[in-house]
Design a protein around this motif. Structure first.
Motif, PDB file in Angstrom:
ATOM      1  N   LEU A   1       3.186  10.279  -9.887  1.00 27.89           N
ATOM      2  CA  LEU A   1       2.214  10.533 -10.911  1.00 27.89           C
ATOM      3  C   LEU A   1       1.611  11.894 -10.798  1.00 27.89           C
ATOM      4  O   LEU A   1       1.456  12.810 -11.838  1.00 27.89           O
ATOM      5  CB  LEU A   1       1.255   9.680 -11.278  1.00 27.89           C
ATOM      6  N   GLN A   2       1.161  12.225  -9.726  1.00 29.37           N
ATOM      7  CA  GLN A   2       0.420  13.451  -9.515  1.00 29.37           C
ATOM      8  C   GLN A   2       1.209  14.543  -9.724  1.00 29.37           C
ATOM      9  O   GLN A   2       1.093  15.613 -10.304  1.00 29.37           O
ATOM     10  CB  GLN A   2      -0.245  13.402  -8.190  1.00 29.37           C
TER      11      GLN A   2
ATOM     12  N   GLU B   1       1.546   6.752  -6.979  1.00 28.27           N
ATOM     13  CA  GLU B   1       0.295   7.620  -7.019  1.00 28.27           C
ATOM     14  C   GLU B   1       0.796   9.151  -7.021  1.00 28.27           C
ATOM     15  O   GLU B   1       0.473  10.132  -7.834  1.00 28.27           O
ATOM     16  CB  GLU B   1      -0.906   7.296  -6.167  1.00 28.27           C
TER      17      GLU B   1
ATOM     18  N   LYS C   1       2.341   1.819  -3.505  1.00 27.23           N
ATOM     19  CA  LYS C   1       1.103   2.205  -4.259  1.00 27.23           C
ATOM     20  C   LYS C   1       1.079   3.939  -4.019  1.00 27.23           C
ATOM     21  O   LYS C   1       0.840   4.416  -5.029  1.00 27.23           O
ATOM     22  CB  LYS C   1      -0.167   1.762  -3.829  1.00 27.23           C
ATOM     23  N   GLN C   2       0.918   4.169  -2.659  1.00 31.50           N
ATOM     24  CA  GLN C   2       0.736   5.469  -2.395  1.00 31.50           C
ATOM     25  C   GLN C   2       2.172   6.427  -3.042  1.00 31.50           C
ATOM     26  O   GLN C   2       1.677   7.412  -3.660  1.00 31.50           O
ATOM     27  CB  GLN C   2       0.702   5.990  -0.923  1.00 31.50           C
TER      28      GLN C   2
ATOM     29  N   THR D   1       0.798  -1.155   0.042  1.00 35.22           N
ATOM     30  CA  THR D   1       0.130  -0.055   0.177  1.00 35.22           C
ATOM     31  C   THR D   1       0.804   1.152  -0.071  1.00 35.22           C
ATOM     32  O   THR D   1       0.679   2.208  -0.609  1.00 35.22           O
ATOM     33  CB  THR D   1      -1.034   0.070   1.161  1.00 35.22           C
TER      34      THR D   1
END
Length: 462
Positions: free
Chosen positions: A456-457, A453, A449-450, A446
């Motif tokens: 990507l942001q 993300e 994954k954070q 997790t």
């Protein structure tokens, strides 16, 4: 206050765990000291039969504690996660539901316990010789459970909002009062074992008065509203579901004590029941610091899990595990090296001391594994995963100890009963390790994954 909740998500984990655990550890050590001192007074003032009576009564108190912890820890988990998600309304509704349901539970226990006291004590292993003393003791405790249950539930709420110091003070007040009142009622008023129970009742009342001043004085992050006592099934369901593991642990301990009292009575008589009572007090005194760390661990893990700060959840797991392991290793060394000195504090009965010394050494031979078990089972309570929390809470007593103790008692008698303790601890540790390693893997995935993300942001923003 609100700053107590905010610090759960921002302050360094080591400092935060110390800040929340230390008050809980101090308070629990005082509570353990009360049980320790109480048994000393009873042992020296009433004798071995008095210790046996308290030992038989203890599993009944554990069931009362189990209900209070189910509501307290289950509701506190919701409150911690709700505060982490900035949902104060749900947190306050949970508080109202918790106080309403624990009031119902404690009144029912007081009424039914008083009516059926003799058959209940018989079921829990009271022999004909023990019964009169146990009735004197529990007739008061059943009434006093109303104050005890409220205090335990409320303290879980206070810790959930990050104000462990207040929870500590309430437990210190009741614990110290108990230690002071015990000799006054037992010896000064010559009330014997009933005096010990009355001292407990009055001490708990004093602690409850302090807790009420905290909530009613507006010092809490949460505000109590009478309208929140209106039961909401989703909140109660989640409270019972998450708290079921805490209930299972305590209730399983009670069932275990019933089985043990009956088997010890069969294979060793009242003396062996008293031996178990003494060992139980020693174990409580050594386990309490680790339980205090778990109390500090719960709101940190729950708040950060609710706030999706999984790296902090992972960090507090590792830190709490290290600290509890240090305590469990120290407990192992003390109990293995100095059992005779410690047991002699409770009694001058040479036969009781002799049996308790070797029974203690067998009992604690793998206690150095217990610290990890406590943190592991607490983790799943904190993050609201009811299934694993329940399984881990039941593993030692129900899944392993009770089936094994019948086999061992039948094969090896009294020695087999004592040997069941380390066998069960080792098996429970293994199961806990498997579940925690799996959860850590999920947390790592997790967190990764954070990070992806977030990356990507950032790229999209640029």
């Amino acid at each position: 206050m609100e700053k107590n909740s905010k610090m759960l998500g921002s302050e360094s984990i080591g400092k935060l765990l110390l800040k929340l655990s230390l008050p809980a550890m101090v308070a629990m050590m005082v509570q353990a000291l009360y049980n320790f001192v109480d048994t000393i007074y009873i042992g020296r003032g009433i004798g071995t039969i008095g210790i046996a009576a308290v030992s038989v009564s203890f599993p009944i108190q554990m069931i009362i504690m189990a209900l209070a912890q189910m509501v307290g820890i289950g509701g506190a988990s919701i409150i911690s996660r709700s505060l982490g998600a900035k949902d104060v309304v749900k947190a306050e509704k949970t508080l109202g539901n918790m106080l309403g349901i624990i009031a119902i539970f404690s009144i029912v226990i007081a009424v039914l316990g008083s009516i059926f006291i003799k058959p209940i004590l018989g079921l829990f292993g009271a022999t004909e010789a023990i019964m009169p003393y146990a009735i004197e003791y529990m007739s008061v405790i059943f009434i006093g459970n109303i104050f005890f249950s409220f205090a335990m539930t409320s303290n879980s709420v206070i810790r959930a909002e990050g104000n462990s110091k207040v929870a500590m003070i309430s437990m210190l007040i009741s614990g110290i009062m108990n230690i002071i009142l015990d000799p006054i009622f037992i010896f000064g008023f010559d009330m014997g074992i009933r005096g010990a129970a009355l001292a407990t009742l009055l001490a708990q009342m004093t602690g409850v008065i302090y807790i009420l001043t905290y909530f009613l004085g507006g010092k809490s992050t949460l505000h109590f509203h009478f309208k929140d006592i209106k039961f909401e099934w989703p909140i109660l369901k989640e409270t019972f579901s998450v708290g079921a593991s805490a209930f299972a642990r305590q209730a399983a301990g009670s069932i275990l004590a019933v089985v043990l009292n009956n088997l010890l009575g069969l294979y060793g008589g009242e003396l062996s029941i008293a031996v178990f009572g003494v060992i139980n007090r020693l174990l409580m005194f050594t386990i309490m610091p680790m339980s205090g760390i778990a109390q500090g661990f719960l709101p940190i893990a729950g708040f950060n899990y609710g706030a999706k700060k999984y790296d902090r959840v992972k960090e507090v797991i590792k830190t709490a595990t290290k600290v509890t392991t240090i305590f469990s290793v120290a407990s192992y060394a003390i109990l293995m090296i100095f059992p005779e000195i410690l047991i002699s504090i409770f009694t001058t009965d040479a036969e009781l001391i002799a049996q308790a010394v070797w029974a203690t050494r067998i009992n604690v031979s793998v206690i150095f594994l217990v610290g990890f078990q406590i943190v592991g089972s607490s983790l799943f309570q904190a993050i609201g995963k009811a299934g694993p929390a329940l399984l881990l809470s039941m593993s030692r007593q129900i899944l392993f100890f009770i089936p094994i103790v019948f086999i061992m008692a039948n094969s090896f008698g009294l020695e087999g009963i004592w040997a069941t303790f380390p066998i069960s601890d080792a098996l429970a540790f293994t199961v806990t390790l498997i579940f925690v390693m799996r959860e850590m893997k999920i947390l790592n995935q997790t967190i990764e994954k954070q990070k992806i993300e977030l990356s990507l942001q950032t790229e999209t923003a640029e």
